[in-house]
Design an enzyme around this catalytic site. Structure first.
Site, PDB file in Angstrom:
ATOM      1  N   ASP A 297       0.835  -1.208   0.000  1.00 23.17           N
ATOM      2  CA  ASP A 297       0.000   0.000   0.000  1.00 23.17           C
ATOM      3  C   ASP A 297       0.870   1.259   0.000  1.00 23.17           C
ATOM      4  O   ASP A 297       1.218   1.763   1.062  1.00 23.17           O
ATOM      5  CB  ASP A 297      -0.914   0.001   1.221  1.00 23.17           C
ATOM      6  CG  ASP A 297      -1.872   1.172   1.240  1.00 23.17           C
ATOM      7  OD1 ASP A 297      -2.048   1.822   0.193  1.00 23.17           O
ATOM      8  OD2 ASP A 297      -2.439   1.443   2.315  1.00 23.17           O
ATOM      9  N   GLU A 329      -1.933  10.770  -0.586  1.00 23.91           N
ATOM     10  CA  GLU A 329      -3.210  10.050  -0.590  1.00 23.91           C
ATOM     11  C   GLU A 329      -3.588   9.627   0.814  1.00 23.91           C
ATOM     12  O   GLU A 329      -4.757   9.690   1.204  1.00 23.91           O
ATOM     13  CB  GLU A 329      -3.106   8.821  -1.506  1.00 23.91           C
ATOM     14  CG  GLU A 329      -4.419   8.070  -1.724  1.00 23.91           C
ATOM     15  CD  GLU A 329      -4.683   6.952  -0.721  1.00 23.91           C
ATOM     16  OE1 GLU A 329      -5.734   6.303  -0.812  1.00 23.91           O
ATOM     17  OE2 GLU A 329      -3.835   6.733   0.173  1.00 23.91           O
ATOM     18  N   HIS A 458      -1.289  -0.692   6.666  1.00 23.23           N
ATOM     19  CA  HIS A 458      -0.940   0.500   7.448  1.00 23.23           C
ATOM     20  C   HIS A 458      -0.082   0.165   8.666  1.00 23.23           C
ATOM     21  O   HIS A 458      -0.209   0.803   9.715  1.00 23.23           O
ATOM     22  CB  HIS A 458      -2.205   1.256   7.868  1.00 23.23           C
ATOM     23  CG  HIS A 458      -2.798   2.067   6.770  1.00 23.23           C
ATOM     24  ND1 HIS A 458      -3.824   2.980   6.972  1.00 23.23           N
ATOM     25  CD2 HIS A 458      -2.534   2.118   5.440  1.00 23.23           C
ATOM     26  CE1 HIS A 458      -4.142   3.551   5.821  1.00 23.23           C
ATOM     27  NE2 HIS A 458      -3.373   3.039   4.869  1.00 23.23           N
TER      28      HIS A 458
END
Length: 519
Positions: A297, A329, A458
């Site tokens: 990611d 983002e 994350h």
């Protein structure tokens, strides 16, 4: 700048490719029907050229960058700048016209003192800061006393679907500039409500909770947004209900905060060939979260579109092809949002479609395609006209490989959001984040049911080891196939006139009021 010999070589190679193209066109009457279209010829060629092993090399480079720069590639960090320079350097060397587009993000925000919200008329009442209401970080400082005006609120609250208060420009048709907008939480992003209020002339905003079970109390959430330029508060349902139910309610609202903006760069690369009035756009966000290197990611999407761009750099594309590597983002789609915001109407209408690739190698992956036609009739609405064709095009590639796909909503969690809001058809691939893989998906794609698609989402463990290399290879091929096909053939995508009409009736960019926070 390239040396003259390099330019000469590239020019000769480009001329050779053009000659080959002319030859292919001249031979098409004698070729089988399955191989007569130029987009088919170049799509098959590009799929062969884009290899998962080369995409993996870019991911190795992103990992090395993160390792050398504090473990991440987040916006505002040395790791992001090194990632930007890596991508821009590769694209320039390949012959693209590369632009670094500055965008802003919040570098720091803090409150000097507690916010103030007090009713001054027709009653005198002071509400408790950080209990009845909170400041919306990163609200700019501001102090105003003005009448409150409720905007399309639903009182008493109703069961889901919830309030659309402030989601549409039309909600503010009767709004009096100079008042404080009172807006109810609901089905679209907080940011969308606040931006609509500011455009209508509001001097402050109070968003209050819906009143449904579990959504009555105030809470603190970071919007990542400041561009409305007015003080912003979030209040509990009782406060909002009282103000909305009191004719002529006037309040004193104050936010005393320090807001410091930083600057980061989108990387925009455009093909040398192609009609500049017809643009095919492909994007992926380049930044990670601060917690880790962000190799899945979204190093995976960035690496895949980078390799696609490099391999097709000399293709004599019919339509201008633009690759975007978005900054910030993870802070609220700031790179793509500010890019679209800065486009002129004419430039916006030249973009015929946008392909988004965010997380394409999740370790417990599923092949998810953005649901352009809302075929499941659940959740977010369909994308602008043409989004359905993009979904079908991608699905055809996977089915040709004997692979299943499932739909995933345009839920506002990635960079397609601003494009959809502008009426631009969108689509793409997503292999899953923190969501849990179902038993049905495990049967289709393998992997483990009951476990997140990406357990390191994350997190610090989103490293080079956090990849499904088979998914990366397949998705890179799908990206190459769709990019090449649209670069030569846009017959399935509505023309600009249709895009203009679609934009006026486009669905919200984001379909959840806390979409930014969810990323």
């Amino acid at each position: 700048m390239h040396s003259p010999p390099q330019r000469g070589v590239r020019k000769r190679v480009a001329q050779l490719v053009t000659m080959v193209t002319v030859l292919v066109l001249s031979l098409t009457p004698s070729l089988p029907a399955s191989a007569t279209s130029l987009d088919d010829v170049f799509a098959k060629l590009l799929v062969k050229q884009v290899k998962g092993t080369n995409v993996k090399k870019h991911l190795d480079a992103f990992q090395a960058i993160a390792t050398a720069n504090g473990g991440n590639r987040a916006a505002g960090s040395p790791g992001y700048k090194a990632s930007r320079d890596y991508v821009a350097g590769k694209l320039r060397k390949a012959g693209y016209k590369v632009t670094l587009q500055p965008i802003n993000y919040v570098e720091s925000w803090s409150e000097n003192s507690a916010p103030v919200l007090a009713q001054t008329a027709p009653n005198a009442k002071t509400y408790a800061a950080n209990e009845d209401f909170y400041t919306f970080p990163p609200s700019p400082s501001g102090e105003v006393t003005a009448q409150v005006q409720a905007v399309d609120v639903t009182l008493p609250p109703t069961p889901a679907p919830s309030s659309t208060s402030g989601c549409e420009v039309a909600d503010f048709a009767g709004f009096v500039p100079g008042r404080i907008a009172l807006i109810q939480r609901g089905t679209c992003a907080f940011v969308q409500k606040i931006q609509n209020a500011a455009a209508a002339g509001a001097v402050g905003v109070i968003v209050f909770n819906e009143g449904q079970p579990g959504r009555t109390e105030a809470y603190s959430v970071d919007l990542g947004e400041w561009r409305a330029g007015i003080p912003m508060l979030f209040a509990d349902f009782a406060v909002g209900n009282e103000l909305a139910s009191t004719p002529g309610a006037t309040v004193h609202l104050k936010v005393d905060a320090n807001l410091r903006l930083g600057t980061e760069d989108n990387v925009i690369a455009e093909s040398r060939f192609g009609d500049p009035n017809e643009v095919v756009m492909v994007g992926a966000h380049l930044d990670s979260v601060p917690e880790g290197p962000g190799i899945n990611d979204n190093g995976s999407g960035s690496a895949a579109i980078l390799e696609t761009a490099l391999q097709m750099s000399l293709y004599p594309v019919r339509y201008k092809t633009r690759f975007a590597f978005w900054a910030a983002e993870e802070l609220g789609l700031l790179g793509s949002d500010q890019y679209v915001e800065k486009l002129t109407p004419a430039d916006r209408d030249r973009i015929r479609l946008y392909l988004n690739f965010d997380m394409v190698a999740s370790p417990n992956h599923a092949y998810k395609l953005y649901d352009g036609d809302d075929s499941d009739a659940v959740g977010s609405p369909a994308g602008p006209p043409g989004s359905d064709a993009i979904e079908k095009r991608l699905a055809k590639f996977f089915s040709g490989r004997g692979l299943a796909t499932v739909g995933t909503d345009f839920d506002g969690r990635s960079d397609y959001g601003p494009f959809i809001a502008a009426g631009i058809p969108a689509g793409g691939i997503f292999t899953g984040a923190e969501g849990i893989k179902t038993a049905e998906e495990a049967a289709l794609f393998g992997g483990t049911a009951g476990v997140a698609y990406d357990p390191c989402y994350h997190a610090a463990c989103d490293t080079i080891s956090n990849l499904n290399l088979t998914a990366l290879d397949v998705d890179a091929d799908a990206i190459a196939d769709s990019t090449a096909r649209y670069a030569f053939n846009l017959r399935s995508i509505p023309d600009r006139a249709a895009a203009v009409a679609a934009r006026s009736a486009a669905p919200p960019a984001y379909t959840r009021d806390d979409a930014h926070a969810a990323r």
